[in-house]
Write a protein that holds these residues in place. Structure first.
Motif, PDB file in Angstrom:
ATOM      1  N   GLU A 126      79.272   3.753 -43.652  1.00  0.00           N
ATOM      2  CA  GLU A 126      78.658   5.074 -43.467  1.00  0.00           C
ATOM      3  C   GLU A 126      78.516   5.762 -44.807  1.00  0.00           C
ATOM      4  O   GLU A 126      79.283   5.531 -45.714  1.00  0.00           O
ATOM      5  CB  GLU A 126      79.547   5.939 -42.585  1.00  0.00           C
ATOM      6  N   GLY A 127      77.598   6.650 -44.905  1.00  0.00           N
ATOM      7  CA  GLY A 127      77.404   7.342 -46.180  1.00  0.00           C
ATOM      8  C   GLY A 127      76.564   6.514 -47.117  1.00  0.00           C
ATOM      9  O   GLY A 127      75.965   7.017 -48.033  1.00  0.00           O
ATOM     10  N   LYS A 128      76.530   5.199 -46.892  1.00  0.00           N
ATOM     11  CA  LYS A 128      75.650   4.273 -47.589  1.00  0.00           C
ATOM     12  C   LYS A 128      75.588   4.466 -49.099  1.00  0.00           C
ATOM     13  O   LYS A 128      74.527   4.600 -49.691  1.00  0.00           O
ATOM     14  CB  LYS A 128      74.221   4.380 -47.040  1.00  0.00           C
ATOM     15  N   GLY A 129      76.749   4.496 -49.704  1.00  0.00           N
ATOM     16  CA  GLY A 129      76.752   4.417 -51.159  1.00  0.00           C
ATOM     17  C   GLY A 129      76.427   5.704 -51.886  1.00  0.00           C
ATOM     18  O   GLY A 129      76.864   5.904 -53.002  1.00  0.00           O
ATOM     19  N   THR A 130      75.675   6.559 -51.262  1.00  0.00           N
ATOM     20  CA  THR A 130      75.352   7.784 -51.972  1.00  0.00           C
ATOM     21  C   THR A 130      76.517   8.761 -51.893  1.00  0.00           C
ATOM     22  O   THR A 130      76.573   9.730 -52.626  1.00  0.00           O
ATOM     23  CB  THR A 130      74.107   8.473 -51.388  1.00  0.00           C
ATOM     24  N   ALA A 131      77.422   8.493 -50.991  1.00  0.00           N
ATOM     25  CA  ALA A 131      78.533   9.408 -50.784  1.00  0.00           C
ATOM     26  C   ALA A 131      79.312   9.636 -52.078  1.00  0.00           C
ATOM     27  O   ALA A 131      79.650  10.743 -52.430  1.00  0.00           O
ATOM     28  CB  ALA A 131      79.451   8.867 -49.713  1.00  0.00           C
ATOM     29  N   LYS A 132      79.546   8.531 -52.806  1.00  0.00           N
ATOM     30  CA  LYS A 132      80.393   8.653 -53.985  1.00  0.00           C
ATOM     31  C   LYS A 132      79.597   8.972 -55.234  1.00  0.00           C
ATOM     32  O   LYS A 132      79.986   9.782 -56.045  1.00  0.00           O
ATOM     33  CB  LYS A 132      81.138   7.346 -54.199  1.00  0.00           C
ATOM     34  N   GLU A 133      78.500   8.253 -55.406  1.00  0.00           N
ATOM     35  CA  GLU A 133      77.778   8.425 -56.645  1.00  0.00           C
ATOM     36  C   GLU A 133      76.487   9.183 -56.380  1.00  0.00           C
ATOM     37  O   GLU A 133      75.687   8.768 -55.563  1.00  0.00           O
ATOM     38  CB  GLU A 133      77.458   7.047 -57.226  1.00  0.00           C
ATOM     39  N   THR A 134      76.327  10.266 -57.101  1.00  0.00           N
ATOM     40  CA  THR A 134      75.091  11.016 -56.898  1.00  0.00           C
ATOM     41  C   THR A 134      73.984  10.322 -57.671  1.00  0.00           C
ATOM     42  O   THR A 134      74.151  10.018 -58.847  1.00  0.00           O
ATOM     43  CB  THR A 134      75.209  12.440 -57.470  1.00  0.00           C
ATOM     44  N   PRO A 135      72.865  10.085 -57.025  1.00  0.00           N
ATOM     45  CA  PRO A 135      71.797   9.431 -57.767  1.00  0.00           C
ATOM     46  C   PRO A 135      71.264  10.344 -58.855  1.00  0.00           C
ATOM     47  O   PRO A 135      71.406  11.553 -58.800  1.00  0.00           O
ATOM     48  CB  PRO A 135      70.735   9.156 -56.706  1.00  0.00           C
ATOM     49  N   GLN A 136      70.689   9.688 -59.840  1.00  0.00           N
ATOM     50  CA  GLN A 136      70.177  10.406 -60.985  1.00  0.00           C
ATOM     51  C   GLN A 136      68.748  10.831 -60.682  1.00  0.00           C
ATOM     52  O   GLN A 136      67.866   9.982 -60.571  1.00  0.00           O
ATOM     53  CB  GLN A 136      70.159   9.385 -62.118  1.00  0.00           C
ATOM     54  N   LYS A 137      68.536  12.137 -60.497  1.00  0.00           N
ATOM     55  CA  LYS A 137      67.162  12.606 -60.247  1.00  0.00           C
ATOM     56  C   LYS A 137      66.396  12.503 -61.551  1.00  0.00           C
ATOM     57  O   LYS A 137      66.868  12.925 -62.598  1.00  0.00           O
ATOM     58  CB  LYS A 137      67.175  14.080 -59.817  1.00  0.00           C
ATOM     59  N   LEU A 138      65.250  11.909 -61.513  1.00  0.00           N
ATOM     60  CA  LEU A 138      64.469  11.794 -62.734  1.00  0.00           C
ATOM     61  C   LEU A 138      63.698  13.091 -62.968  1.00  0.00           C
ATOM     62  O   LEU A 138      63.211  13.708 -62.030  1.00  0.00           O
ATOM     63  CB  LEU A 138      63.502  10.620 -62.643  1.00  0.00           C
ATOM     64  N   SER A 165      64.363   9.087 -57.848  1.00  0.00           N
ATOM     65  CA  SER A 165      65.740   9.062 -58.343  1.00  0.00           C
ATOM     66  C   SER A 165      66.256   7.628 -58.329  1.00  0.00           C
ATOM     67  O   SER A 165      65.799   6.798 -57.544  1.00  0.00           O
ATOM     68  CB  SER A 165      66.635   9.955 -57.490  1.00  0.00           C
ATOM     69  N   VAL A 166      67.180   7.369 -59.237  1.00  0.00           N
ATOM     70  CA  VAL A 166      67.761   6.025 -59.307  1.00  0.00           C
ATOM     71  C   VAL A 166      69.283   6.131 -59.193  1.00  0.00           C
ATOM     72  O   VAL A 166      69.860   7.139 -59.586  1.00  0.00           O
ATOM     73  CB  VAL A 166      67.427   5.296 -60.633  1.00  0.00           C
ATOM     74  N   PRO A 167      69.927   5.105 -58.687  1.00  0.00           N
ATOM     75  CA  PRO A 167      71.385   5.143 -58.620  1.00  0.00           C
ATOM     76  C   PRO A 167      71.953   5.230 -60.030  1.00  0.00           C
ATOM     77  O   PRO A 167      71.368   4.677 -60.968  1.00  0.00           O
ATOM     78  CB  PRO A 167      71.753   3.806 -57.980  1.00  0.00           C
ATOM     79  N   ASN A 168      73.065   5.883 -60.159  1.00  0.00           N
ATOM     80  CA  ASN A 168      73.705   6.026 -61.456  1.00  0.00           C
ATOM     81  C   ASN A 168      73.884   4.699 -62.160  1.00  0.00           C
ATOM     82  O   ASN A 168      74.299   3.726 -61.553  1.00  0.00           O
ATOM     83  CB  ASN A 168      75.095   6.650 -61.251  1.00  0.00           C
ATOM     84  N   GLY A 169      73.533   4.688 -63.435  1.00  0.00           N
ATOM     85  CA  GLY A 169      73.784   3.491 -64.232  1.00  0.00           C
ATOM     86  C   GLY A 169      72.750   2.391 -64.034  1.00  0.00           C
ATOM     87  O   GLY A 169      72.848   1.338 -64.629  1.00  0.00           O
ATOM     88  N   LEU A 170      71.769   2.622 -63.179  1.00  0.00           N
ATOM     89  CA  LEU A 170      70.798   1.562 -62.924  1.00  0.00           C
ATOM     90  C   LEU A 170      69.434   1.818 -63.555  1.00  0.00           C
ATOM     91  O   LEU A 170      68.522   1.022 -63.391  1.00  0.00           O
ATOM     92  CB  LEU A 170      70.614   1.346 -61.423  1.00  0.00           C
TER      93      LEU A 170
END
Ligand code: ADP
Ligand code: MG
Length: 607
Positions: free
Chosen positions: A461-473, A515-520
């Motif tokens: 649940e939360g599908k990964g975005t829960a912990k890391e906020t994606p980087q809005k471009l 937006s991209v996931p952090n670090g990607l």
């Protein structure tokens, strides 16, 4: 009484159909090729429900007489060859006279056709393989085939069809192959009422760009060569634009798309030394050879070919591409036969070379983690340096430990880490984490472990975005993609958004990345390519299967590289999080994440 019977025609046609008509895309290929053979200048293809409900191909070619319109559905009925010798001078795509017989054996077909100088046309509709009716009709010059309810009588095949997106992808592939080979003809492809492609006649370069997107113009390097054995022309992609998918590779022989592993190898050889590993260049290459010196009659779908002068063509193709790349300054071109060498700047003459130094930290204690370390305590320096040599310096050269575990570990993970008694862990070969757990020695592949962790995180649940906020471009980043790829990607955009990748379709084609996931951010294009590769493959059974596949692909893309010096924080986080996973022992591809030794096993090894 004998037991052998000659099969009725409709049965043998249905059996033959198994070879020629595998899916809606094969029907489209056969029908468009017939339209090209009929010297059409405009070909329109309409599909409904990825071809399950309707496939319609309309051309303005030479049409058929009433007699031919009735005959064309017969097996081995063809106007393209009449003697075996004709096979040696083939200029048409068809010649087997099998396609229409096969298609009509597994669908409901209707044909309308008019020859240029006839006033009235003919309409034929079929009941299975039998002609159900023939009428005289007013219709435009040319031929229209409507194929309805494909595989209505072959439920096994109908049920084996993949999702509409995947079938559409195959249709587009076949469409592109014919459209690419004939840039002088206009092609239009409509799906469920909207235009996917509307290609105007023009040069090959125009066609390539119209199919792949306008950005491709600057990525193309023209190639050309003419010898007695083969004439070569077309375009190859600049190596820097190579992608992780093989999608954009087209090879044609006498305007017929073929798959030819050996020629593909020749092309890849030409790129030796200038391509990043795991990347595939784009190419659209046309070979022209004397029809006598090639056999395309190997397989009913004619996607394979055999050249008499395999080896010569291999060499010519390779050097032509190499020269083309060289001319455009994207690869050294001086010597075609030796390996490309890496140029190393000569050392300045005033520089004195010293012996390389090994730097050892004498205070390092490999069994202390940095979190609780306060410097070494042992006095036995030789033992310490030995450990440093065997185990590496323990201090990370990477000064940003939180780069990939930016989020704080949960309380649960922390507790788990703290519960593991010291000594905790060390890293070997920049890849494996060695640690002990419940009296066992564990060797963990850090990258695979990280993939398992991310995979479960994405699926939960939360599908990964829960912990890391994606980087809005700040500005959406446009990614230029072929239409077919755009469709596939947009289709899964909701799932991707749960991994932190948000995208939107662009009106002018391709997608905008929001937006991209952090670090990607750096790996964005590779990630997208990997996702596309998985989507094209389409081997999942259902929605959950697809989600799982995507999570696997994404975890792989987002995980740490195979070789990476890890900080103690990173290692403890991997260990802690790995053991909270449901299946810590395998990565999402099913490869082992870790190996365990107990005392007995080590005794056995030591003998
Ligand atoms: P093949 O293409 O191998 O000859 P097909 O079964 O595909 O076999 O077609 C049978 C024949 O029907 C062709 O040889 C051609 O004469 C005729 N035909 C098929 N499609 C068309 C078309 N679009 N326009 C004119 N004639 C066609
Ligand atoms: Mg044909």
């Amino acid at each position: 009484m004998g037991s052998i019977v000659q099969l009725p025609e409709h049965v043998s046609n249905q059996i033959a159909a198994g070879e020629v008509v595998g899916r809606p895309a094969s029907v489209i290929k056969e029908l468009i090729e017939n339209s090209v053979d009929a010297e059409s200048s405009e070909i329109v293809i309409v599909v409904v429900d990825a071809g399950r409900t309707l496939i319609q191909v309309v051309d303005n070619g030479k049409g058929m007489s009433e007699e031919d319109a009735k005959l064309c559905f017969k097996r081995h009925a063809t106007s393209k060859i009449s003697t075996a010798d004709d096979l040696l001078s083939l200029v048409t795509k068809g010649f087997r006279g099998e396609a229409l017989a096969s298609i009509s054996a597994v669908s409901h077909v209707e044909l309308k056709t008019r020859e240029t100088d006839s006033e009235m046309g003919t309409k034929v509709f079929l009941n299975g393989c039998d002609i159900g009716g023939v009428e005289s009709v007013a219709c435009p010059k040319g031929t229209q085939f409507a194929v309805k309810n494909l595989f209505f009588n072959v439920p096994a095949r109908r049920n084996f069809l993949k999702s509409d997106q995947v079938e559409m992808r195959h249709i587009i592939d076949e469409f592109q192959r014919v459209a690419m080979a004939h840039p002088d003809l206009s092609f239009r492809l409509q799906s469920n009422g909207s235009d996917l492609f509307n290609l105007k006649p023009g040069s090959l370069r125009h066609r390539v760009v119209a199919i792949f997107g306008s950005k491709h113009d600057e990525r193309l390097v023209p190639i050309e060569e003419s010898t007695d054995v083969v004439k070569i022309y077309g375009f190859v992609g600049k190596p820097s634009f190579a992608r992780r998918t093989r999608g954009e590779q087209f090879l044609f022989v006498n305007d017929r798309f073929i798959k030819h592993p050996l020629m593909h190898k020749a092309i890849m050889h030409a790129y030796e030394g200038v391509l990043s590993p795991g990347h595939f260049p784009l190419y659209t290459i046309f070979l022209e050879v004397d029809p006598k010196r090639i056999d395309v009659n190997i397989h009913p779908t004619k996607a394979e070919a055999k050249f008499q002068e395999d080896q010569a063509i291999f060499a010519i193709l390779r050097s032509t591409i190499k020269r083309g790349l060289g001319k455009h300054n994207v690869a050294p071109s001086l010597d075609f036969d030796t390996e490309l060498s890496i140029s190393i700047d000569p050392l300045p003459s005033d520089k004195i070379l010293g012996e390389p130094q090994v730097v050892i930290n004498p205070d390092y204690n490999p069994f202390k983690s940095t979190r609780c370390s306060s410097g070494g305590t042992s006095n036995h320096s030789s033992e310490r340096s030995m450990k440093s040599i065997v185990f590496g310096s323990g201090e990370s050269e990477d000064k940003n430990p939180d780069e990939f575990f930016s989020a704080n570990d949960s309380k649960e993970v922390r507790e788990l880490i703290d519960a593991t008694e010291a000594p905790k862990f060390l890293q070997y070969a920049n890849r494996f984490i060695i640690t002990s757990r419940q009296g066992n020695l564990l060797m963990i592949d850090a990258r695979r472990a990280h993939q398992r962790i991310l995979f479960e995180q994405y699926l939960s649940e939360g599908k990964g975005t829960a912990k890391e906020t994606p980087q809005k471009l700040l500005f959406p980043e446009p990614v230029d993609l072929p239409k077919a790829d755009t469709m596939l990607l947009v289709e899964v955009s909701e799932v991707l958004a749960t991994y932190g990748l948000e995208l939107e379709e662009r009106v002018e084609g391709g997608v905008d990345i929001i937006s991209v996931p952090n670090g990607l951010a750096d790996k964005l294009h590779d990630c997208i390519d990997s996702v596309l590769e998985a989507l094209r493959d389409g081997t999942w059974a259902d929605e959950d299967g697809r989600r799982e596949k995507l999570a696997g692909v994404w975890a792989k893309a987002a995980s740490i590289p195979k070789s990476k010096k890890l900080t103690d924080e990173e290692m403890s986080s991997i260990i802690g999080r790995l053991f909270l996973c449901e299946s810590p022992a395998v990565d999402p591809c099913g490869q082992s994440v870790l190996t365990v030794f107990d005392e007995g096993a080590i005794d056995d090894i030591l003998g």
